[in-house]
Design an enzyme around this catalytic site. Structure first.
Site, PDB file in Angstrom:
ATOM      1  N   SER A 562      -2.396 -12.654   8.617  1.00 36.19           N
ATOM      2  CA  SER A 562      -3.390 -12.924   7.589  1.00 36.19           C
ATOM      3  C   SER A 562      -4.727 -12.313   8.027  1.00 36.19           C
ATOM      4  O   SER A 562      -4.821 -11.109   8.227  1.00 36.19           O
ATOM      5  CB  SER A 562      -3.498 -14.430   7.332  1.00 36.19           C
ATOM      6  OG  SER A 562      -4.269 -14.698   6.192  1.00 36.19           O
ATOM      7  N   HIS A 677       2.646 -16.578   1.334  1.00 31.35           N
ATOM      8  CA  HIS A 677       1.775 -16.091   2.405  1.00 31.35           C
ATOM      9  C   HIS A 677       2.336 -16.417   3.787  1.00 31.35           C
ATOM     10  O   HIS A 677       1.972 -15.787   4.773  1.00 31.35           O
ATOM     11  CB  HIS A 677       0.380 -16.682   2.250  1.00 31.35           C
ATOM     12  CG  HIS A 677      -0.637 -16.042   3.141  1.00 31.35           C
ATOM     13  ND1 HIS A 677      -0.812 -14.675   3.228  1.00 31.35           N
ATOM     14  CD2 HIS A 677      -1.519 -16.581   4.017  1.00 31.35           C
ATOM     15  CE1 HIS A 677      -1.768 -14.401   4.091  1.00 31.35           C
ATOM     16  NE2 HIS A 677      -2.211 -15.546   4.592  1.00 31.35           N
TER      17      HIS A 677
END
Length: 702
Positions: A562, A677
């Site tokens: 991320s 994610h």
């Protein structure tokens, strides 16, 4: 009550949202970007490219007997029946969501405290997500449930298709253990929902054109009455299109019911309003960058900048308390509950019925304090400190009814132990022990400090064999994040032990600026135009490892996900000479376009706005996609992502891999078609993605 974090915001901070909003389809493309076509996330041509890339990567790194053995051993860790089933209390039961080999999508289940204390509790299944998915022919991923107290019978249940941040919401009856026919139900969207009472909800969702912010989150929150169409819901508050989001909650604490509306202006700036019975909103008068929390008669405030009020100045990173009603009436009688020092930061806090538990980090190691409210200074008592280079945390079990608390202790080499206790009634008792997945007696943990380019002392943890030879040849994995005030603390990982330590590797965690290890000041030191400080810190840790002769560039691998994936992209393009290989997971990489991709606009407060020329002038310095160029000595790199990631999105990784490949570099790519994610929708996928990353690095730096 501790103010609930809206689902979208909780998800937006994960390290560990179809209804996707992809503004990329409607804006002018960056000039001369040959990889722009990859921004069509679900296009046939694009997915064919993904499948071809996946096949190449699997054949090269994930098709050997050694890989399959590691994959199976990591899945064994994730599916272990001996893991601690962490629980939350609602009413008379303790609830847990559980995945294992037999239940890959998971079970929402419950038990009693007496049963939970047993080695093998008897669990009652509430929702079988595997059975539900099979019946409805959907790939449901659990996103949680919110139940209306004090009865805890009716719940809003949130389910995601394939792991995206977007959820559907359905009303569920805990007594009947079934969805309520004709009950509250919302289609897939990024949403925030909270109970007002049995017949009313606060709802922030996609109400149609114009109802979402540029960040792709809800802009409008409404009050929705049972039995009426959503279109007739009454507007409570409308945020601006450039705001991040809006939400509303009702504090159901008996005797202290309050309705709070939050306008999330940007990631770190917000306004919170008290909503009266007449619908009038009264702002809680604190700085926009302060966090506020209402609990019973108390208002807690965490200023992120120094705050002068009532003739006094309170330090950034403090925790302050005032009587809620008095504060709203204009009084500014404030008590300091915590004030940071050069080495300490507030890691968190939790209420019980009569006390407040503070969790404080000192050089990234925790200690706990129990505070008891009173007039003036609050009573303080220690609750315990973490063993050397470990992590301790505690939280109230039910802050409406008791002073019971859970406490966990964990370390890099110490499997988690769960304790249960009652404040002021002796020591907590160990009730659960996480299994050991590798022989920790062979290893040792140490903490070191590297000097960054500007002289800042940057801490890092090192886990290595007790027989480590400082010969510069040890395969080493350096992990980092460095953003959003997220702290990387000691924690047990069976996967790291099996995939890296047992192979003979050294594992390093770098506590670089941008994180929260030293509170808001540590985070702000690497914000926006100062972003390069985070990368200088990470490089300094690498160079310290070389100076200590632990490893050398050809034996050092770097990994992050991320925001940490952006870190990896910059280590690749700015410091290629330091690494033998890099793994960048679910990353931001194209910082010129990030605000127009998925939820990117919500992070302008962290990185800046590339559409403003003055800001792009410094953002471009940490945009790996912009800076990648021919003729460099980049180390091999693997990009992993997920098609269903509607937070960062798969576009960054696709384009970066394609650009590097076109320039002739060794760039590999793998995109999980599911997973959101987190890049994995279940334990099997999570094990594969982890095994792929570890195998890739080991192959290149061993």
């Amino acid at each position: 009550m501790t103010s609930k974090t809206p689902l979208w915001l909780a998800l937006a901070l994960g390290i560990t949202l179809g209804g996707m909003t992809h503004a990329a389809d409607t804006i002018s493309p960056a000039a001369k970007d040959p990889n722009l076509w990859l921004e069509n996330i679900d296009g046939t041509k694009q997915l064919d490219w993904v499948k071809q890339q996946n096949a190449t990567t699997v054949k090269k790194y994930a098709d050997s007997a050694e890989f399959k053995q590691l994959d199976a051993r990591l899945l064994e860790v994730l599916d272990s029946h001996d893991r601690i089933p962490m629980v939350s209390k609602m009413g008379d039961h303790f609830y847990n969501f559980w995945r294992d080999k037999e239940h890959p999508k998971g079970l929402w289940r419950r038990t009693t405290l007496d049963e939970y204390r047993k080695d093998s509790p008897a669990w009652e299944t509430v929702i079988d997500l595997d059975a539900l998915s099979a019946t409805e022919k959907e790939n449901w991923v659990w996103h949680g449930a919110e139940c209306l107290k004090p009865e805890y019978r009716r719940c809003t249940v949130f389910l995601s298709r394939g792991g995206a941040d977007a959820s559907v919401m359905r009303e569920f009856d805990l007594k009947d253990k079934q969805f309520v026919k004709g009950g509250f139900e919302l289609p897939e969207a990024k949403l925030s929902v909270d109970w007002m009472d049995i017949d009313h909800l606060y709802v922030a969702t996609d109400f149609g054109p114009g109802s979402m912010t540029k960040s792709s989150y809800p802009r409008i929150v409404k009050e929705w009455k049972r039995g009426t169409p959503l279109s007739s819901a009454t507007t409570v508050y409308e945020a601006k299109e450039d705001d991040m989001s809006v939400s509303a909650v009702r504090d159901q604490t008996p005797g202290f019911q309050r309705d709070l509306v939050t306008r999330q202006i940007a990631f770190y700036d917000s306004e919170t309003f008290l909503r009266g019975k007449d619908g009038k909103l009264t702002k809680i008068d604190v700085p926009d960058d302060a966090n506020v929390d209402a609990h019973r008669e108390w208002l807690l405030v965490e200023p992120r900048s120094d705050w002068t009020v009532g003739g006094k100045t309170y330090k950034s990173g403090s925790l302050l308390a005032a009587k809620f009603d008095d504060y709203m009436a204009g009084k500014r009688d404030i008590t300091v509950l915590f004030e940071p020092s050069d080495t300490t930061a507030l890691d968190g806090y939790s209420w019980t019925r009569h006390h407040l538990i503070l969790n404080v980090m000192d050089n990234v190691v925790n200690k706990l304090e129990v505070l008891t409210p009173g007039d003036g200074a609050w009573k303080r008592e220690p609750l315990g400190g973490a063993p050397a280079l470990s992590t301790i945390a505690a939280g109230g079990v039910d802050d409406d009814t008791s002073d019971d608390y859970f406490l966990t202790v964990s370390g890099f080499l110490q499997p988690t132990t769960l304790y249960y206790g009652t404040l002021e009634q002796g020591d907590a008792q160990a009730i659960k022990h996480s299994p050991s997945f590798f022989d920790a007696s062979k290893y040792t943990v140490s903490q070191h400090f590297a000097a960054s380019k500007d002289g800042t002392r940057v801490p890092y943890f090192e886990i290595a064999s007790k027989n480590l030879k400082a010969d510069g040849k040890n395969p080493t994995l350096q992990y980092g994040y460095g953003g959003f005030e997220v702290s990387l603390q000691p924690a047990y990982s069976g996967s790291v032990g099996r995939a890296w330590l047992e192979q003979g590797g050294v594992y390093v965690i770098a506590n670089i600026r941008g994180g929260g290890e030293y509170g808001p000041r540590w985070h702000k030191a690497a914000l926006k135009a100062d972003r390069l400080r985070a990368y200088e810190d990470f490089a300094a840790v690498s160079q310290d490892l070389f100076q200590r002769n632990i490893t050398s560039p050809q034996h050092l691998g770097a990994m992050g996900g991320s925001n940490g994936g952006l870190l990896m992209g910059n280590m690749l393009t700015l410091y290629p000479q330091l690494y033998g290989a890099v793994v960048s997971q679910v990353a931001l990489l194209d910082m010129q376009r990030y605000t127009h991709l998925s939820a990117g606009a919500s992070w302008i407060a962290e990185y800046g706005d590339p559409d403003k020329p003055a800001e792009w002038a410094w953002i471009q310095k940490f945009s790996p996609y912009f800076n990648a160029k021919a003729g460099q000595k980049y180390p091999p790199v693997l990009f992993t992502t997920s098609t269903r990631d509607d937070r960062v999105g798969p576009v960054h990784a696709r384009k970066m891999a394609a650009k590097l490949q076109s320039l002739g570099y060794d760039a590999s790519f793998y995109e999980n078609i599911e997973g959101g994610h987190g890049a994995a929708a279940d334990n099997k996928q999570a094990a594969f993605m982890s095994a792929l990353g570890y195998t890739y690095l080991w192959d290149h730096v061993k």
